[in-house]
Design a protein around this motif. Structure first.
Motif, PDB file in Angstrom:
ATOM      1  N   HIS A 252       0.802  -1.211   0.000  1.00  0.00           N
ATOM      2  CA  HIS A 252       0.000   0.000   0.000  1.00  0.00           C
ATOM      3  C   HIS A 252       0.848   1.281   0.000  1.00  0.00           C
ATOM      4  O   HIS A 252       0.291   2.379  -0.026  1.00  0.00           O
ATOM      5  CB  HIS A 252      -0.925   0.015   1.217  1.00  0.00           C
ATOM      6  CG  HIS A 252      -2.047  -0.980   1.138  1.00  0.00           C
ATOM      7  ND1 HIS A 252      -1.917  -2.270   1.593  1.00  0.00           N
ATOM      8  CD2 HIS A 252      -3.301  -0.872   0.637  1.00  0.00           C
ATOM      9  CE1 HIS A 252      -3.054  -2.917   1.399  1.00  0.00           C
ATOM     10  NE2 HIS A 252      -3.905  -2.100   0.815  1.00  0.00           N
ATOM     11  N   LEU A 253       2.160   1.148   0.021  1.00  0.00           N
ATOM     12  CA  LEU A 253       3.008   2.336   0.128  1.00  0.00           C
ATOM     13  C   LEU A 253       3.185   3.038  -1.217  1.00  0.00           C
ATOM     14  O   LEU A 253       3.162   2.413  -2.279  1.00  0.00           O
ATOM     15  CB  LEU A 253       4.386   1.950   0.677  1.00  0.00           C
ATOM     16  CG  LEU A 253       4.443   1.403   2.100  1.00  0.00           C
ATOM     17  CD1 LEU A 253       5.896   1.185   2.504  1.00  0.00           C
ATOM     18  CD2 LEU A 253       3.747   2.336   3.076  1.00  0.00           C
ATOM     19  N   HIS A 254       3.408   4.346  -1.144  1.00  0.00           N
ATOM     20  CA  HIS A 254       3.702   5.154  -2.324  1.00  0.00           C
ATOM     21  C   HIS A 254       5.083   4.754  -2.865  1.00  0.00           C
ATOM     22  O   HIS A 254       5.991   4.422  -2.085  1.00  0.00           O
ATOM     23  CB  HIS A 254       3.700   6.641  -1.940  1.00  0.00           C
ATOM     24  CG  HIS A 254       3.796   7.578  -3.090  1.00  0.00           C
ATOM     25  ND1 HIS A 254       5.013   7.902  -3.687  1.00  0.00           N
ATOM     26  CD2 HIS A 254       2.842   8.270  -3.756  1.00  0.00           C
ATOM     27  CE1 HIS A 254       4.791   8.748  -4.664  1.00  0.00           C
ATOM     28  NE2 HIS A 254       3.489   8.996  -4.742  1.00  0.00           N
ATOM     29  N   PRO A 255       5.270   4.784  -4.183  1.00  0.00           N
ATOM     30  CA  PRO A 255       6.574   4.399  -4.744  1.00  0.00           C
ATOM     31  C   PRO A 255       7.752   5.186  -4.167  1.00  0.00           C
ATOM     32  O   PRO A 255       8.832   4.617  -3.963  1.00  0.00           O
ATOM     33  CB  PRO A 255       6.403   4.686  -6.240  1.00  0.00           C
ATOM     34  CG  PRO A 255       4.936   4.509  -6.480  1.00  0.00           C
ATOM     35  CD  PRO A 255       4.264   5.006  -5.238  1.00  0.00           C
ATOM     36  N   THR A 257       8.006   6.400  -1.167  1.00  0.00           N
ATOM     37  CA  THR A 257       8.254   5.869   0.177  1.00  0.00           C
ATOM     38  C   THR A 257       8.993   4.538   0.091  1.00  0.00           C
ATOM     39  O   THR A 257       9.934   4.278   0.850  1.00  0.00           O
ATOM     40  CB  THR A 257       6.932   5.694   0.932  1.00  0.00           C
ATOM     41  OG1 THR A 257       6.249   6.943   0.992  1.00  0.00           O
ATOM     42  CG2 THR A 257       7.173   5.191   2.352  1.00  0.00           C
ATOM     43  N   LYS A 258       8.578   3.695  -0.834  1.00  0.00           N
ATOM     44  CA  LYS A 258       9.248   2.409  -1.008  1.00  0.00           C
ATOM     45  C   LYS A 258      10.729   2.606  -1.350  1.00  0.00           C
ATOM     46  O   LYS A 258      11.596   1.889  -0.832  1.00  0.00           O
ATOM     47  CB  LYS A 258       8.564   1.597  -2.110  1.00  0.00           C
ATOM     48  CG  LYS A 258       7.189   1.060  -1.742  1.00  0.00           C
ATOM     49  CD  LYS A 258       6.623   0.229  -2.887  1.00  0.00           C
ATOM     50  CE  LYS A 258       5.298  -0.391  -2.506  1.00  0.00           C
ATOM     51  NZ  LYS A 258       4.714  -1.213  -3.596  1.00  0.00           N
ATOM     52  N   ALA A 296       3.539  15.068   4.751  1.00  0.00           N
ATOM     53  CA  ALA A 296       4.281  14.196   3.831  1.00  0.00           C
ATOM     54  C   ALA A 296       5.552  13.689   4.498  1.00  0.00           C
ATOM     55  O   ALA A 296       5.929  12.515   4.362  1.00  0.00           O
ATOM     56  CB  ALA A 296       4.615  14.954   2.546  1.00  0.00           C
ATOM     57  N   SER A 299       4.715  10.897   6.927  1.00  0.00           N
ATOM     58  CA  SER A 299       4.493   9.610   6.268  1.00  0.00           C
ATOM     59  C   SER A 299       5.814   8.924   5.969  1.00  0.00           C
ATOM     60  O   SER A 299       5.973   7.720   6.223  1.00  0.00           O
ATOM     61  CB  SER A 299       3.698   9.822   4.978  1.00  0.00           C
ATOM     62  OG  SER A 299       3.456   8.586   4.336  1.00  0.00           O
ATOM     63  N   ASN A 303       7.300   5.424   8.048  1.00  0.00           N
ATOM     64  CA  ASN A 303       7.636   4.193   7.340  1.00  0.00           C
ATOM     65  C   ASN A 303       9.112   3.823   7.467  1.00  0.00           C
ATOM     66  O   ASN A 303       9.442   2.636   7.589  1.00  0.00           O
ATOM     67  CB  ASN A 303       7.236   4.321   5.873  1.00  0.00           C
ATOM     68  CG  ASN A 303       5.759   4.052   5.671  1.00  0.00           C
ATOM     69  OD1 ASN A 303       5.306   2.919   5.752  1.00  0.00           O
ATOM     70  ND2 ASN A 303       4.995   5.125   5.443  1.00  0.00           N
TER      71      ASN A 303
END
Length: 333
Positions: A252-255, A257-258, A296, A299, A303
């Protein structure tokens, strides 16, 4: 305490006298008769005069204040469990101000169905001055909305004891809260209860308003701990469940963030540098009134810390393997 008392409200507290006063005042204005419930406040070693203040108060409902040396929320809730006389327990945080129908709605859910835990929402204030708290509340609100839409059913993962109820006997039989945990002790207990057959229900009408406030340092420790503890909690349900849960979280993570998390995994110096940079950025954005930028940053930081904690619990290579792990059909939040 009258013979008709049905439920005990257990409130652990630590150095939050002003907010606790709001909670207790709201309990005095519930929609049900005050003889139907009691409240037990457990002062977990507060140093702000909470215990002395409690000794001077009177309420229309049965009320007891007990104290202990500071031992954490799990120990405080266990103390409240031992003091409770109601057949049902309603766990309420000392910064969650109950709506007038909160207790009545918890009781209504338990009358309709036995063998359940009832989860009530922690509603948001119009605004939080701390962007990390605002970010956390936004995550909660999205989970509540998803449950209402029927995207997924509530589970032990949503058993947040800021506002949740369950039969006292079931908690006693399960051995109470694990006092070795300083975070997610409620989720861990709920996982054990789920293994015993407990079902979970969300009642949006059993609401309270979350007057949350915490330091950024405390918030950061919390998210690192979640990564560590979640591996252990889901591991008790089976190793594959733990891996599937982490893989689902990752999916479910934003790219962006990944990418940051992948860069930090297994590199403690880079992780520490990212934490310092993001913390400074969040503080700077908050001071400048740049709320979207601050959130932002929250977030990203949450993570980085969560996956750092998961790496410590599962091993760096184990976490890296999750990044490409396919989800089992039907598995999700």
């Amino acid at each position: 305490m009258g013979a008709d008392t049905e439920i005990t409200v257990v409130i652990p507290t630590y150095n939050r006298r002003a907010r606790l006063a709001l909670v207790l005042d709201a309990l005095s204005r519930q929609s049900i008769a005050p003889g139907r419930f009691e409240a037990v406040v457990v002062d977990d070693g507060s140093q702000d005069g909470t215990l002395a203040w409690l000794g001077q108060q009177s309420f229309p409902f049965a009320f007891r204040a007990v104290s202990q040396a500071n031992a954490g929320p799990a120990a405080a809730r266990n103390r409240g469990l031992r003091e409770a006389r109601g057949e049902l327990l309603l766990f309420l945080d000392d910064d969650v101000v109950p709506g007038p129908a909160l207790i009545e709605e918890h009781l209504r859910s338990h009358r309709q169905e036995t063998g359940i835990a009832v989860i009530g929402p922690l509603l948001s204030l119009p605004r939080y001055r701390q962007p990390w708290v605002a970010w956390e509340q936004d995550k909660l609100e999205k989970q509540y909305a998803a449950m209402l839409r029927g995207d997924w059913k509530p589970s032990f993962r949503q058993f947040w004891t800021g506002n949740a109820s369950v039969a006292r006997g079931l908690v006693v039989e399960a051995g109470g809260f694990d006092t070795s945990l300083t975070r997610a002790e409620d989720i861990e207990l709920a996982a054990r209860l789920a293994l015993r057959g407990l079902r979970f229900r969300f009642n949006p009408a059993a609401s309270g308003v979350h007057h949350a406030e915490r330091s950024l340092e405390s918030w950061s420790r919390m998210h690192r701990s979640y990564g560590q503890v979640e591996v252990s909690i889901h591991g008790r349900l089976g190793h594959e469940n733990a891996l599937d849960t982490l893989a689902d979280n990752w999916s479910h993570l934003h790219p962006a963030t990944k990418s940051l998390v992948k860069a930090c995994i297994g590199r403690p110096r880079l992780t520490a540098a990212a934490e310092r940079t993001l913390t400074a950025g969040i503080r700077g954005a908050a001071a400048a009134g740049l709320e979207r930028a601050a959130r932002a940053g929250c977030s990203l930081l949450a993570n980085v810390l969560y996956w750092s904690g998961a790496g410590q619990a599962l091993g760096v290579e184990g976490v890296r393997a999750l990044f490409s792990r396919p989800l089992r059909p039907g598995f999700g939040t």
